[in-house]
Design an enzyme around this catalytic site. Sequence first.
Site, PDB file in Angstrom:
ATOM      1  N   GLU A   1      -5.560  -0.432  -7.351  1.00  0.00           N
ATOM      2  CA  GLU A   1      -4.559   0.481  -7.901  1.00  0.00           C
ATOM      3  C   GLU A   1      -3.488  -0.372  -8.584  1.00  0.00           C
ATOM      4  O   GLU A   1      -2.807  -1.165  -7.923  1.00  0.00           O
ATOM      5  CB  GLU A   1      -3.910   1.315  -6.790  1.00  0.00           C
ATOM      6  CG  GLU A   1      -4.717   2.516  -6.377  1.00  0.00           C
ATOM      7  CD  GLU A   1      -3.962   3.379  -5.366  1.00  0.00           C
ATOM      8  OE1 GLU A   1      -3.985   4.608  -5.524  1.00  0.00           O
ATOM      9  OE2 GLU A   1      -3.370   2.829  -4.424  1.00  0.00           O
TER      10      GLU A   1
ATOM     11  N   ASN B   1      -3.822   6.091  -0.792  1.00  0.00           N
ATOM     12  CA  ASN B   1      -3.282   6.210   0.560  1.00  0.00           C
ATOM     13  C   ASN B   1      -2.622   7.550   0.828  1.00  0.00           C
ATOM     14  O   ASN B   1      -2.480   7.951   1.987  1.00  0.00           O
ATOM     15  CB  ASN B   1      -2.329   5.053   0.857  1.00  0.00           C
ATOM     16  CG  ASN B   1      -3.085   3.783   1.209  1.00  0.00           C
ATOM     17  OD1 ASN B   1      -4.226   3.834   1.634  1.00  0.00           O
ATOM     18  ND2 ASN B   1      -2.458   2.637   1.017  1.00  0.00           N
TER      19      ASN B   1
ATOM     20  N   SER C   1       0.818  -1.217   0.000  1.00  0.00           N
ATOM     21  CA  SER C   1       0.000   0.000   0.000  1.00  0.00           C
ATOM     22  C   SER C   1       0.851   1.266   0.000  1.00  0.00           C
ATOM     23  O   SER C   1       0.316   2.365  -0.135  1.00  0.00           O
ATOM     24  CB  SER C   1      -0.918   0.007   1.227  1.00  0.00           C
ATOM     25  OG  SER C   1      -0.151  -0.074   2.426  1.00  0.00           O
TER      26      SER C   1
ATOM     27  N   HIS D   1      -2.620  -3.136  -5.820  1.00  0.00           N
ATOM     28  CA  HIS D   1      -3.040  -2.715  -4.488  1.00  0.00           C
ATOM     29  C   HIS D   1      -4.549  -2.879  -4.330  1.00  0.00           C
ATOM     30  O   HIS D   1      -5.335  -2.061  -4.805  1.00  0.00           O
ATOM     31  CB  HIS D   1      -2.619  -1.250  -4.257  1.00  0.00           C
ATOM     32  CG  HIS D   1      -3.005  -0.723  -2.914  1.00  0.00           C
ATOM     33  ND1 HIS D   1      -3.241   0.618  -2.685  1.00  0.00           N
ATOM     34  CD2 HIS D   1      -3.218  -1.349  -1.728  1.00  0.00           C
ATOM     35  CE1 HIS D   1      -3.577   0.785  -1.422  1.00  0.00           C
ATOM     36  NE2 HIS D   1      -3.570  -0.382  -0.827  1.00  0.00           N
TER      37      HIS D   1
END
Length: 287
Positions: A153, A191, A120, A141
């Site tokens: 992602e 994130n 992440s 991700h």
Amino acid sequence: MSIKKVCVVGAGTMGSGIAQAVAQSGCEVAMVDVKQEVLERGMAGISSSLGRMVKKGTLQQADADQILARVKATTDLRKAGEDADYVIEAVFERADVKLPVLRQMDEICPERTILASNTSSIPISLLSSVTKRPDRFIGMHFFNPVAIMRLIEVVRSLLTSEETVRVSVEFGKSLGKEPIVVKDSPGFVANRIINAAGNEALKILQEGLADAEDIDKICKLAFNWPIGPFEMIDLAGADVVLDMADSIYQQTGWERYKAAPILRRVVESGYVGRKAGKGIYNLFPKG
């Protein structure tokens, strides 16, 4: 490239969720972990998740049985990876844990195999540097809970080939997800955003402006979020969130990503969330 056999390394919350998603798509899955008890918990989690779908009427029991049968749990990394078309690494979110695993998978897997990491926040360029196939290395991700969250992602490094990106996007779509390609950077996109929001919520809690439950409620009512920042931290694991924050901050030096001191105290106290059976709400009860 046809993907028929997938190896998922790591049988924790994310690894088992990814394995379930892959098995539901019709692929055979080898889910590998170094601990048998973690594998057993992972398989139990998949069985429980499928059972809930059967109970809701969104899945027939016979189909659930077939999906579960496609997942083979093993502690044998070589056996899991030697004939894999695609590998998804989902071990603990620390480079010193991931790098040895990825080095091993590079040695074990056929030349055709694409290696992906569910990281992440750790740069894909760093993770791929221990392999001899940086062109066939990519970030995939997923988001927790994997069964519900649709986004993947797809993170390309400077050396990831167009073919690897194309295959990974198509693979993500085959799982019923919506893959979005982003460039390699600290924390990627999602994130970067949620880390900043969560860190601000932690600072507000630290300042005593409102309690944890009310901060979550404000975010849900004001921004229409399905869950609040502290519920999200408890779901992901406060230790995982701290590692992610430290990773982004160390790579960028940007103060907005420096973890609020209260998050480190939460982790040190062991109130890391659902996996520990106690989280931020327990540590900072309402009133």
